[in-house]
Write an enzyme that holds these catalytic residues in place. Structure first.
Site, mmCIF file in Angstrom:
data_model
loop_
_atom_site.group_PDB
_atom_site.id
_atom_site.type_symbol
_atom_site.label_atom_id
_atom_site.label_comp_id
_atom_site.label_asym_id
_atom_site.label_seq_id
_atom_site.Cartn_x
_atom_site.Cartn_y
_atom_site.Cartn_z
ATOM 1 N N GLU A 98 37.837 38.710 39.113
ATOM 2 C CA GLU A 98 37.444 40.095 39.337
ATOM 3 C C GLU A 98 37.254 40.771 37.986
ATOM 4 O OE1 GLU A 98 38.494 44.525 40.842
ATOM 5 O OE2 GLU A 98 39.879 43.322 39.681
ATOM 6 N N ASP A 156 43.071 39.406 39.598
ATOM 7 C CA ASP A 156 42.790 40.840 39.520
ATOM 8 C C ASP A 156 42.612 41.294 38.073
ATOM 9 O OD1 ASP A 156 42.869 43.517 40.827
ATOM 10 O OD2 ASP A 156 44.641 43.790 39.575
#
Ligand code: BGC
Ligand code: MG
Length: 538
Positions: free
Chosen positions: A243, A201
Protein backbone atom coordinates in the site's frame (compact mmCIF):
# COMPACT_ATOMS: atom_id res chain seq x y z
CA UNK A 1 1.69 -28.27 -6.85
CA UNK A 2 1.44 -24.78 -5.43
CA UNK A 3 1.17 -22.05 -8.04
CA UNK A 4 3.62 -19.49 -6.72
CA UNK A 5 2.08 -16.77 -8.90
CA UNK A 6 -1.44 -17.34 -7.56
CA UNK A 7 -1.85 -13.67 -6.66
CA UNK A 8 -1.71 -12.68 -10.35
CA UNK A 9 -4.86 -14.68 -11.02
CA UNK A 10 -6.73 -14.01 -7.81
CA UNK A 11 -9.78 -11.95 -7.07
CA UNK A 12 -9.32 -10.41 -3.63
CA UNK A 13 -12.04 -9.40 -1.18
CA UNK A 14 -11.34 -6.87 1.52
CA UNK A 15 -13.32 -7.70 4.62
CA UNK A 16 -13.80 -6.13 8.01
CA UNK A 17 -14.19 -8.87 10.63
CA UNK A 18 -15.97 -6.35 12.83
CA UNK A 19 -18.58 -5.64 10.18
CA UNK A 20 -19.13 -9.02 8.60
CA UNK A 21 -21.02 -11.41 10.82
CA UNK A 22 -21.56 -11.60 14.57
CA UNK A 23 -21.70 -15.24 15.71
CA UNK A 24 -21.98 -14.74 19.46
CA UNK A 25 -24.56 -11.98 19.67
CA UNK A 26 -22.39 -9.31 21.27
CA UNK A 27 -23.01 -6.82 18.48
CA UNK A 28 -19.55 -7.11 16.92
CA UNK A 29 -18.58 -9.28 13.97
CA UNK A 30 -16.06 -11.97 14.78
CA UNK A 31 -13.77 -14.67 13.39
CA UNK A 32 -16.26 -17.45 14.04
CA UNK A 33 -18.87 -15.41 12.17
CA UNK A 34 -16.57 -14.90 9.23
CA UNK A 35 -15.84 -18.62 9.22
CA UNK A 36 -19.56 -19.37 9.01
CA UNK A 37 -19.75 -17.19 5.92
CA UNK A 38 -16.93 -18.82 3.96
CA UNK A 39 -19.34 -20.51 1.58
CA UNK A 40 -20.54 -17.05 0.64
CA UNK A 41 -17.10 -16.18 -0.69
CA UNK A 42 -16.79 -19.54 -2.39
CA UNK A 43 -20.02 -19.00 -4.29
CA UNK A 44 -19.05 -15.47 -5.27
CA UNK A 45 -15.74 -16.83 -6.59
CA UNK A 46 -13.33 -15.09 -4.24
CA UNK A 47 -9.76 -16.44 -4.18
CA UNK A 48 -8.30 -14.50 -1.29
CA UNK A 49 -9.63 -12.59 1.69
CA UNK A 50 -7.77 -9.57 3.00
CA UNK A 51 -8.69 -9.04 6.64
CA UNK A 52 -8.56 -5.51 7.98
CA UNK A 53 -6.43 -5.46 11.17
CA UNK A 54 -7.64 -7.90 13.82
CA UNK A 55 -4.88 -7.27 16.35
CA UNK A 56 -5.37 -6.02 19.88
CA UNK A 57 -6.09 -2.33 19.56
CA UNK A 58 -7.79 0.59 21.30
CA UNK A 59 -9.62 0.97 17.96
CA UNK A 60 -9.10 4.66 17.43
CA UNK A 61 -8.16 4.07 13.78
CA UNK A 62 -10.13 0.99 12.78
CA UNK A 63 -7.46 -1.27 14.28
CA UNK A 64 -4.56 0.37 12.44
CA UNK A 65 -3.53 1.43 15.93
CA UNK A 66 -2.05 -1.76 17.33
CA UNK A 67 -1.26 -2.34 20.98
CA UNK A 68 -0.13 -5.96 20.62
CA UNK A 69 0.91 -7.47 17.30
CA UNK A 70 0.74 -11.01 18.59
CA UNK A 71 -2.74 -10.87 20.07
CA UNK A 72 -6.08 -10.90 18.40
CA UNK A 73 -8.59 -8.33 19.58
CA UNK A 74 -10.58 -10.52 22.03
CA UNK A 75 -13.89 -9.17 20.73
CA UNK A 76 -13.08 -10.91 17.40
CA UNK A 77 -12.20 -14.23 19.01
CA UNK A 78 -9.24 -16.41 19.90
CA UNK A 79 -6.12 -17.64 18.18
CA UNK A 80 -7.78 -21.05 17.90
CA UNK A 81 -10.72 -19.52 16.10
CA UNK A 82 -8.32 -17.76 13.77
CA UNK A 83 -6.51 -21.03 13.07
CA UNK A 84 -9.89 -22.60 12.38
CA UNK A 85 -10.80 -19.82 9.98
CA UNK A 86 -7.57 -20.43 8.06
CA UNK A 87 -8.19 -24.17 7.98
CA UNK A 88 -11.78 -23.82 6.79
CA UNK A 89 -10.83 -21.19 4.21
CA UNK A 90 -8.03 -23.34 2.86
CA UNK A 91 -10.40 -26.31 2.65
CA UNK A 92 -12.41 -24.17 0.23
CA UNK A 93 -9.29 -23.05 -1.68
CA UNK A 94 -9.64 -19.55 -0.31
CA UNK A 95 -6.51 -17.84 0.88
CA UNK A 96 -6.33 -15.35 3.73
CA UNK A 97 -4.00 -12.41 4.12
CA UNK A 98 -3.73 -9.96 6.99
CA UNK A 99 -2.89 -6.33 7.30
CA UNK A 100 0.63 -5.66 8.51
CA UNK A 101 0.95 -2.21 10.04
CA UNK A 102 4.71 -1.72 10.10
CA UNK A 103 5.00 2.02 10.17
CA UNK A 104 3.47 2.80 13.54
CA UNK A 105 1.96 1.39 16.71
CA UNK A 106 -0.78 2.65 18.98
CA UNK A 107 0.31 4.94 21.80
CA UNK A 108 -1.09 2.15 24.00
CA UNK A 109 1.54 -0.32 22.80
CA UNK A 110 3.81 -1.30 25.74
CA UNK A 111 6.86 -0.30 23.68
CA UNK A 112 5.60 3.26 23.40
CA UNK A 113 4.35 3.41 26.96
CA UNK A 114 7.85 2.53 28.16
CA UNK A 115 9.55 4.73 25.58
CA UNK A 116 7.63 7.86 26.47
CA UNK A 117 8.31 7.52 30.20
CA UNK A 118 12.06 7.38 30.14
CA UNK A 119 14.81 8.27 27.67
CA UNK A 120 16.88 5.45 29.15
CA UNK A 121 14.31 2.79 28.34
CA UNK A 122 15.51 0.22 25.80
CA UNK A 123 12.26 0.99 23.94
CA UNK A 124 12.93 4.70 23.68
CA UNK A 125 14.89 4.21 20.49
CA UNK A 126 12.02 2.17 19.00
CA UNK A 127 10.39 5.49 18.13
CA UNK A 128 11.45 8.73 16.46
CA UNK A 129 12.20 11.68 18.76
CA UNK A 130 13.35 15.23 18.44
CA UNK A 131 13.97 18.18 20.74
CA UNK A 132 12.41 20.45 18.15
CA UNK A 133 9.39 20.16 15.91
CA UNK A 134 11.31 21.83 13.10
CA UNK A 135 12.83 18.60 11.78
CA UNK A 136 11.62 16.83 8.62
CA UNK A 137 9.54 19.83 7.65
CA UNK A 138 9.31 18.68 4.03
CA UNK A 139 7.13 15.73 5.05
CA UNK A 140 3.50 16.47 4.28
CA UNK A 141 0.68 15.93 6.77
CA UNK A 142 -1.58 13.07 5.64
CA UNK A 143 -4.53 13.34 8.01
CA UNK A 144 -5.08 16.99 7.16
CA UNK A 145 -8.46 17.24 8.84
CA UNK A 146 -7.22 16.25 12.30
CA UNK A 147 -3.45 16.76 12.53
CA UNK A 148 -1.56 20.05 12.54
CA UNK A 149 1.94 18.60 12.72
CA UNK A 150 3.78 15.30 12.34
CA UNK A 151 5.33 15.98 15.75
CA UNK A 152 3.62 15.72 19.15
CA UNK A 153 5.10 16.91 22.44
CA UNK A 154 5.89 14.34 25.12
CA UNK A 155 5.96 15.91 28.54
CA UNK A 156 7.78 13.19 30.48
CA UNK A 157 10.89 13.16 28.30
CA UNK A 158 10.63 16.78 27.17
CA UNK A 159 10.78 16.06 23.43
CA UNK A 160 8.57 15.48 20.42
CA UNK A 161 7.70 12.14 18.84
CA UNK A 162 7.10 11.60 15.13
CA UNK A 163 3.86 10.33 13.58
CA UNK A 164 2.70 10.38 9.95
CA UNK A 165 -0.92 9.60 10.87
CA UNK A 166 -2.91 10.28 14.03
CA UNK A 167 -0.93 11.63 16.96
CA UNK A 168 -1.91 8.47 18.85
CA UNK A 169 0.04 6.44 16.24
CA UNK A 170 3.76 6.98 16.91
CA UNK A 171 6.01 5.95 14.01
CA UNK A 172 8.45 3.14 14.68
CA UNK A 173 12.12 3.93 14.18
CA UNK A 174 13.39 1.75 11.35
CA UNK A 175 16.91 3.08 11.76
CA UNK A 176 16.97 0.85 14.82
CA UNK A 177 17.81 -2.75 13.81
CA UNK A 178 15.95 -3.99 16.90
CA UNK A 179 12.70 -2.66 15.40
CA UNK A 180 13.30 -4.51 12.14
CA UNK A 181 14.02 -7.63 14.12
CA UNK A 182 10.84 -7.34 16.18
CA UNK A 183 8.72 -6.77 13.09
CA UNK A 184 10.21 -9.75 11.26
CA UNK A 185 9.48 -11.97 14.27
CA UNK A 186 5.88 -10.80 14.18
CA UNK A 187 5.73 -11.64 10.48
CA UNK A 188 7.14 -15.07 11.23
CA UNK A 189 4.61 -15.62 13.99
CA UNK A 190 1.62 -15.11 11.68
CA UNK A 191 3.14 -16.92 8.72
CA UNK A 192 3.69 -19.95 10.92
CA UNK A 193 0.04 -19.85 11.82
CA UNK A 194 -0.66 -20.41 8.16
CA UNK A 195 -1.66 -17.07 6.65
CA UNK A 196 -0.98 -16.54 2.97
CA UNK A 197 0.65 -13.15 3.14
CA UNK A 198 0.20 -9.53 4.08
CA UNK A 199 -1.20 -6.31 2.76
CA UNK A 200 1.49 -4.07 4.13
CA UNK A 201 0.18 -0.74 5.35
CA UNK A 202 1.72 2.67 4.71
CA UNK A 203 5.10 1.45 3.47
CA UNK A 204 6.53 4.69 2.05
CA UNK A 205 7.08 6.21 5.47
CA UNK A 206 9.38 3.76 7.27
CA UNK A 207 12.50 5.95 7.20
CA UNK A 208 12.89 9.72 7.69
CA UNK A 209 15.71 11.90 6.40
CA UNK A 210 16.06 15.65 6.69
CA UNK A 211 15.73 17.59 3.45
CA UNK A 212 13.48 14.92 1.89
CA UNK A 213 9.74 14.29 1.79
CA UNK A 214 10.48 11.29 4.06
CA UNK A 215 8.66 9.10 1.54
CA UNK A 216 9.99 6.30 -0.70
CA UNK A 217 13.57 6.64 0.55
CA UNK A 218 16.19 4.11 -0.62
CA UNK A 219 16.69 3.03 2.99
CA UNK A 220 12.99 2.17 3.18
CA UNK A 221 13.29 0.00 0.08
CA UNK A 222 16.30 -1.75 1.54
CA UNK A 223 14.23 -2.79 4.58
CA UNK A 224 11.33 -3.96 2.44
CA UNK A 225 13.66 -6.06 0.31
CA UNK A 226 14.93 -7.64 3.50
CA UNK A 227 11.33 -8.31 4.50
CA UNK A 228 10.64 -10.07 1.21
CA UNK A 229 13.78 -12.17 1.47
CA UNK A 230 12.80 -13.08 5.01
CA UNK A 231 9.28 -14.13 3.99
CA UNK A 232 10.54 -16.17 1.04
CA UNK A 233 13.00 -17.93 3.29
CA UNK A 234 10.34 -18.70 5.87
CA UNK A 235 7.69 -20.12 3.56
CA UNK A 236 7.70 -19.77 -0.21
CA UNK A 237 4.50 -18.88 -2.06
CA UNK A 238 3.32 -16.13 0.27
CA UNK A 239 2.36 -12.71 -1.01
CA UNK A 240 3.32 -9.22 0.05
CA UNK A 241 1.04 -6.47 -1.17
CA UNK A 242 2.16 -2.89 -1.11
CA UNK A 243 0.00 0.00 0.00
CA UNK A 244 1.88 3.01 -1.30
CA UNK A 245 -0.41 5.85 -2.31
CA UNK A 246 2.11 7.26 -4.76
CA UNK A 247 2.68 7.87 -8.47
CA UNK A 248 3.48 4.85 -10.65
CA UNK A 249 7.12 5.86 -11.13
CA UNK A 250 7.53 5.65 -7.35
CA UNK A 251 5.23 2.70 -6.75
CA UNK A 252 6.99 0.55 -9.33
CA UNK A 253 10.12 0.73 -7.19
CA UNK A 254 8.27 -1.24 -4.51
CA UNK A 255 8.15 -4.15 -6.94
CA UNK A 256 11.90 -3.85 -7.43
CA UNK A 257 13.18 -6.54 -9.73
CA UNK A 258 10.58 -8.90 -8.43
CA UNK A 259 12.48 -8.92 -5.12
CA UNK A 260 10.35 -6.53 -3.05
CA UNK A 261 6.53 -6.70 -3.18
CA UNK A 262 4.68 -8.99 -5.61
CA UNK A 263 1.63 -6.74 -5.83
CA UNK A 264 1.27 -2.96 -5.55
CA UNK A 265 -2.00 -1.09 -5.50
CA UNK A 266 -2.51 1.20 -8.46
CA UNK A 267 -3.77 4.36 -6.76
CA UNK A 268 -3.79 6.78 -9.72
CA UNK A 269 -6.10 4.60 -11.83
CA UNK A 270 -8.93 4.43 -9.29
CA UNK A 271 -10.12 8.08 -9.22
CA UNK A 272 -9.68 8.27 -13.00
CA UNK A 273 -12.30 5.57 -13.50
CA UNK A 274 -14.77 7.85 -11.72
CA UNK A 275 -13.50 10.88 -13.60
CA UNK A 276 -13.88 9.16 -16.95
CA UNK A 277 -17.41 8.08 -16.18
CA UNK A 278 -18.46 11.54 -15.02
CA UNK A 279 -16.90 13.22 -18.06
CA UNK A 280 -17.99 10.49 -20.47
CA UNK A 281 -14.43 10.61 -21.71
CA UNK A 282 -11.91 7.79 -21.53
CA UNK A 283 -8.90 10.13 -21.56
CA UNK A 284 -8.26 9.89 -17.78
CA UNK A 285 -8.18 6.08 -17.87
CA UNK A 286 -6.00 6.05 -20.93
CA UNK A 287 -3.65 8.52 -19.28
CA UNK A 288 -3.44 6.41 -16.12
CA UNK A 289 -2.67 3.31 -18.18
CA UNK A 290 0.01 5.13 -20.16
CA UNK A 291 1.75 6.14 -16.94
CA UNK A 292 2.18 2.53 -15.84
CA UNK A 293 5.75 1.36 -16.30
CA UNK A 294 6.22 -2.28 -17.22
CA UNK A 295 6.60 -4.49 -14.18
CA UNK A 296 8.52 -7.70 -13.50
CA UNK A 297 6.85 -10.82 -14.92
CA UNK A 298 6.29 -12.20 -11.42
CA UNK A 299 4.47 -9.07 -10.20
CA UNK A 300 0.99 -7.64 -10.53
CA UNK A 301 -0.92 -4.43 -10.02
CA UNK A 302 -3.69 -4.39 -7.43
CA UNK A 303 -6.76 -2.61 -8.78
CA UNK A 304 -9.82 -1.44 -6.88
CA UNK A 305 -12.80 0.86 -7.07
CA UNK A 306 -13.24 1.44 -3.34
CA UNK A 307 -11.78 0.37 -0.04
CA UNK A 308 -12.20 1.05 3.68
CA UNK A 309 -10.68 4.53 3.40
CA UNK A 310 -11.92 7.69 1.77
CA UNK A 311 -11.73 7.64 -2.02
CA UNK A 312 -8.31 9.19 -2.04
CA UNK A 313 -7.56 12.13 -4.31
CA UNK A 314 -3.85 12.31 -3.60
CA UNK A 315 -2.78 11.00 -7.00
CA UNK A 316 -4.57 13.62 -9.11
CA UNK A 317 -3.83 17.21 -10.09
CA UNK A 318 -5.37 20.10 -8.15
CA UNK A 319 -7.77 20.72 -11.01
CA UNK A 320 -8.80 17.06 -11.14
CA UNK A 321 -9.32 17.05 -7.38
CA UNK A 322 -11.62 20.05 -7.57
CA UNK A 323 -13.52 18.31 -10.36
CA UNK A 324 -13.93 15.13 -8.31
CA UNK A 325 -14.96 17.04 -5.21
CA UNK A 326 -17.55 19.13 -6.99
CA UNK A 327 -18.96 16.22 -8.97
CA UNK A 328 -18.88 13.47 -6.36
CA UNK A 329 -19.17 15.31 -3.05
CA UNK A 330 -21.10 18.51 -3.56
CA UNK A 331 -22.28 17.86 0.00
CA UNK A 332 -19.12 18.87 1.86
CA UNK A 333 -19.72 16.45 4.68
CA UNK A 334 -18.56 13.72 2.32
CA UNK A 335 -15.09 15.26 2.04
CA UNK A 336 -12.37 13.89 4.28
CA UNK A 337 -8.69 14.84 4.14
CA UNK A 338 -7.88 14.74 0.41
CA UNK A 339 -10.74 12.45 -0.46
CA UNK A 340 -14.39 11.49 -0.46
CA UNK A 341 -15.87 9.21 2.17
CA UNK A 342 -18.54 7.47 0.16
CA UNK A 343 -19.21 3.96 -0.98
CA UNK A 344 -19.33 2.75 -4.55
CA UNK A 345 -23.09 2.58 -5.12
CA UNK A 346 -23.88 6.09 -3.83
CA UNK A 347 -20.94 7.52 -5.78
CA UNK A 348 -22.47 6.11 -8.94
CA UNK A 349 -25.99 7.35 -8.17
CA UNK A 350 -27.04 3.80 -7.33
CA UNK A 351 -27.35 3.38 -11.10
CA UNK A 352 -26.97 -0.29 -11.97
CA UNK A 353 -25.62 0.52 -15.41
CA UNK A 354 -22.82 2.66 -14.02
CA UNK A 355 -21.99 0.24 -11.21
CA UNK A 356 -21.71 -2.64 -13.67
CA UNK A 357 -19.66 -0.56 -16.07
CA UNK A 358 -17.19 0.35 -13.32
CA UNK A 359 -16.85 -3.34 -12.43
CA UNK A 360 -16.39 -4.27 -16.07
CA UNK A 361 -13.44 -1.86 -16.22
CA UNK A 362 -12.07 -3.21 -12.94
CA UNK A 363 -12.25 -6.82 -14.07
CA UNK A 364 -11.04 -6.36 -17.64
CA UNK A 365 -8.12 -3.98 -17.12
CA UNK A 366 -4.76 -5.47 -16.14
CA UNK A 367 -4.22 -6.16 -12.44
CA UNK A 368 -5.72 -8.30 -9.72
CA UNK A 369 -9.04 -6.80 -8.60
CA UNK A 370 -9.85 -6.08 -4.97
CA UNK A 371 -13.49 -5.84 -3.94
CA UNK A 372 -14.63 -4.08 -0.80
CA UNK A 373 -17.16 -5.95 1.32
CA UNK A 374 -20.75 -4.92 0.67
CA UNK A 375 -20.08 -3.28 -2.66
CA UNK A 376 -21.14 -6.48 -4.42
CA UNK A 377 -24.68 -5.86 -3.18
CA UNK A 378 -24.50 -2.09 -3.63
CA UNK A 379 -24.41 -1.09 0.05
CA UNK A 380 -24.78 2.56 1.00
CA UNK A 381 -22.87 4.78 3.43
CA UNK A 382 -23.68 6.97 6.42
CA UNK A 383 -22.13 10.42 6.38
CA UNK A 384 -23.24 11.17 9.92
CA UNK A 385 -20.79 8.62 11.36
CA UNK A 386 -17.34 9.81 12.43
CA UNK A 387 -14.27 9.65 10.17
CA UNK A 388 -14.53 6.64 7.80
CA UNK A 389 -17.00 4.72 9.97
CA UNK A 390 -19.83 5.44 7.55
CA UNK A 391 -18.13 3.07 5.08
CA UNK A 392 -17.69 0.35 7.68
CA UNK A 393 -21.26 -0.41 8.73
CA UNK A 394 -22.61 -3.95 9.27
CA UNK A 395 -22.88 -6.23 6.25
CA UNK A 396 -26.50 -6.55 5.17
CA UNK A 397 -27.41 -10.24 5.01
CA UNK A 398 -31.19 -10.15 5.17
CA UNK A 399 -34.08 -7.73 5.40
CA UNK A 400 -34.66 -8.89 8.98
CA UNK A 401 -33.63 -7.65 12.39
CA UNK A 402 -30.15 -6.04 12.42
CA UNK A 403 -29.91 -6.88 8.72
CA UNK A 404 -29.24 -10.47 9.78
CA UNK A 405 -25.80 -9.37 10.99
CA UNK A 406 -26.33 -9.95 14.69
CA UNK A 407 -28.93 -10.82 17.32
CA UNK A 408 -27.64 -8.23 19.78
CA UNK A 409 -29.65 -5.32 21.11
CA UNK A 410 -26.82 -2.93 20.44
CA UNK A 411 -24.35 -3.13 17.54
CA UNK A 412 -20.85 -1.68 17.20
CA UNK A 413 -22.33 0.64 14.58
CA UNK A 414 -25.63 1.78 13.22
CA UNK A 415 -26.93 -0.01 10.17
CA UNK A 416 -27.56 1.94 6.98
CA UNK A 417 -31.05 3.37 7.21
CA UNK A 418 -31.56 5.58 4.15
CA UNK A 419 -34.52 3.92 2.44
CA UNK A 420 -32.69 3.41 -0.86
CA UNK A 421 -29.89 1.43 0.78
CA UNK A 422 -31.60 0.00 3.86
CA UNK A 423 -31.52 -3.77 4.46
CA UNK A 424 -35.12 -4.05 3.31
CA UNK A 425 -33.87 -3.20 -0.19
CA UNK A 426 -30.20 -4.10 -0.12
CA UNK A 427 -29.27 -7.49 1.30
CA UNK A 428 -27.42 -10.65 0.34
CA UNK A 429 -30.40 -12.97 0.61
CA UNK A 430 -32.43 -10.99 -1.91
CA UNK A 431 -29.44 -10.48 -4.19
CA UNK A 432 -28.66 -14.19 -4.30
CA UNK A 433 -32.26 -15.05 -5.03
CA UNK A 434 -32.69 -12.65 -7.92
CA UNK A 435 -30.88 -13.97 -11.02
CA UNK A 436 -30.46 -10.49 -12.52
CA UNK A 437 -28.99 -8.82 -9.45
CA UNK A 438 -25.71 -6.92 -9.31
CA UNK A 439 -24.37 -9.74 -7.15
CA UNK A 440 -24.94 -12.25 -9.95
CA UNK A 441 -23.33 -9.99 -12.53
CA UNK A 442 -20.24 -9.65 -10.38
CA UNK A 443 -20.21 -13.40 -9.77
CA UNK A 444 -20.30 -13.85 -13.54
CA UNK A 445 -17.46 -11.38 -14.12
CA UNK A 446 -15.33 -13.23 -11.58
CA UNK A 447 -16.11 -16.57 -13.20
CA UNK A 448 -15.18 -15.20 -16.63
CA UNK A 449 -11.92 -13.86 -15.26
CA UNK A 450 -11.08 -17.29 -13.95
CA UNK A 451 -12.00 -18.96 -17.23
CA UNK A 452 -10.00 -16.52 -19.35
CA UNK A 453 -6.51 -16.31 -17.96
CA UNK A 454 -5.58 -13.61 -20.45
CA UNK A 455 -7.10 -11.15 -17.97
CA UNK A 456 -4.38 -12.04 -15.46
CA UNK A 457 -1.53 -11.29 -17.84
CA UNK A 458 0.27 -7.99 -18.30
CA UNK A 459 -0.85 -7.78 -21.92
CA UNK A 460 -2.91 -4.69 -22.69
CA UNK A 461 -3.42 -2.60 -25.82
CA UNK A 462 -5.59 0.46 -26.06
CA UNK A 463 -7.72 0.52 -29.21
CA UNK A 464 -8.46 3.90 -30.67
CA UNK A 465 -11.99 4.07 -32.06
CA UNK A 466 -11.94 7.84 -32.54
CA UNK A 467 -14.73 8.12 -30.03
CA UNK A 468 -13.71 9.69 -26.72
CA UNK A 469 -16.81 8.38 -24.99
CA UNK A 470 -15.67 4.80 -25.47
CA UNK A 471 -13.00 2.81 -23.66
CA UNK A 472 -11.91 -0.11 -25.82
CA UNK A 473 -8.90 -2.30 -25.26
CA UNK A 474 -7.49 -5.66 -26.21
CA UNK A 475 -6.23 -8.39 -23.92
CA UNK A 476 -4.28 -10.96 -25.85
CA UNK A 477 -2.37 -14.15 -25.19
CA UNK A 478 -1.16 -16.99 -27.39
CA UNK A 479 -4.49 -18.71 -26.96
CA UNK A 480 -7.02 -15.95 -26.97
CA UNK A 481 -7.95 -12.42 -27.78
CA UNK A 482 -10.59 -10.49 -25.89
CA UNK A 483 -11.78 -6.98 -26.66
CA UNK A 484 -13.28 -5.10 -23.75
CA UNK A 485 -15.64 -2.44 -25.04
CA UNK A 486 -17.20 0.23 -22.84
CA UNK A 487 -19.62 3.06 -23.44
CA UNK A 488 -18.85 5.66 -20.76
CA UNK A 489 -21.73 7.89 -21.76
CA UNK A 490 -25.47 8.04 -21.28
CA UNK A 491 -26.14 8.03 -25.02
CA UNK A 492 -26.14 5.33 -27.66
CA UNK A 493 -22.73 5.04 -29.33
CA UNK A 494 -21.99 3.73 -32.79
CA UNK A 495 -18.48 2.38 -32.76
CA UNK A 496 -16.12 1.16 -35.43
CA UNK A 497 -13.62 -1.06 -33.70
CA UNK A 498 -10.60 -1.94 -35.85
CA UNK A 499 -9.59 -5.57 -35.50
CA UNK A 500 -6.20 -6.93 -36.40
CA UNK A 501 -6.89 -10.63 -36.65
CA UNK A 502 -9.90 -10.88 -38.93
CA UNK A 503 -12.34 -12.84 -36.86
CA UNK A 504 -15.85 -13.00 -35.59
CA UNK A 505 -16.45 -12.29 -31.95
CA UNK A 506 -18.71 -13.52 -29.21
CA UNK A 507 -19.75 -11.54 -26.15
CA UNK A 508 -18.85 -13.58 -23.07
CA UNK A 509 -21.85 -12.30 -21.13
CA UNK A 510 -24.66 -12.85 -23.60
CA UNK A 511 -23.09 -15.30 -26.11
CA UNK A 512 -24.26 -12.95 -28.80
CA UNK A 513 -22.08 -13.09 -31.90
CA UNK A 514 -20.64 -10.01 -33.64
CA UNK A 515 -19.30 -10.40 -37.13
CA UNK A 516 -16.30 -8.59 -38.42
CA UNK A 517 -16.82 -6.43 -41.48
CA UNK A 518 -13.65 -5.65 -43.46
CA UNK A 519 -11.37 -5.61 -40.43
CA UNK A 520 -13.87 -3.64 -38.39
CA UNK A 521 -16.52 -4.45 -35.87
CA UNK A 522 -19.53 -2.20 -36.16
CA UNK A 523 -21.14 -1.92 -32.76
CA UNK A 524 -24.09 -0.02 -31.38
CA UNK A 525 -23.77 0.36 -27.64
CA UNK A 526 -26.55 1.28 -25.27
CA UNK A 527 -25.78 3.90 -22.58
CA UNK A 528 -23.12 2.52 -20.22
CA UNK A 529 -23.12 -0.80 -22.04
CA UNK A 530 -20.04 -3.02 -21.96
CA UNK A 531 -19.03 -6.10 -23.93
CA UNK A 532 -16.26 -8.62 -23.49
CA UNK A 533 -15.75 -9.85 -27.03
CA UNK A 534 -13.77 -13.00 -27.52
CA UNK A 535 -12.28 -13.63 -30.96
CA UNK A 536 -13.46 -16.86 -32.57
CA UNK A 537 -10.31 -17.95 -34.32
CA UNK A 538 -10.04 -20.54 -37.05
C1 BGC B 1 -4.96 2.62 6.12
C2 BGC B 1 -5.83 3.57 6.88
C3 BGC B 1 -5.14 3.95 8.17
C4 BGC B 1 -3.72 4.46 7.90
C5 BGC B 1 -2.92 4.58 9.14
C6 BGC B 1 -3.75 3.46 5.89
O1 BGC B 1 -3.13 3.57 4.77
O2 BGC B 1 -5.53 2.17 4.94
O3 BGC B 1 -7.08 3.01 7.13
O4 BGC B 1 -5.87 4.94 8.82
O5 BGC B 1 -3.03 3.60 7.06
O6 BGC B 1 -2.60 3.29 9.60
MG1 MG C 1 -19.35 -11.09 18.16
Amino acid sequence: MVDQYWYQKSVFYEVSVQAFYDSNGDGVGDLAGLTQKLDYFASLGIDCLWLLPIYESPMRDGGYDISDYRKINPVYGSVDQFANLLQEAHNRHIRVIMDLVMNHTSDQHPWFKAAREDRQSPYHDYFVWSETDQKYLDARIIFLDTEISNWTWNEATQEYYWHRFYSHQPDLNYDNPAVIDEMFKIVEYWLEMGIDGFRVDAVPYLIERDGTSCENLPETHAILKQLRAFVDREVPGKVLICEANQWPKDVVKYLGRGDEFQVAFDFPLMPRIYMAMKKADSAPIRWAMEQLPSIPASCQWGTFLRNHDELTLEMVSEEERQFMWSEYSADRRYRLNLGIRRRLAPLLDNDRRKIELAHSLLFSLPGSPFLYYGDEIGMGDDVTLYDRNGLRTPMQWTSGNNAGFSTAGQLYSRIISQPEYAPSRVNVEAAEKEPGSLWHVIQKMIALRHDHTVFSTHNFTWIDCHEARSAVFRRESENETILAVHNLSDTVLHLEVPVTRAANYVDLFTSRQYNEDESKLLLALEPYQYLWLKALLG
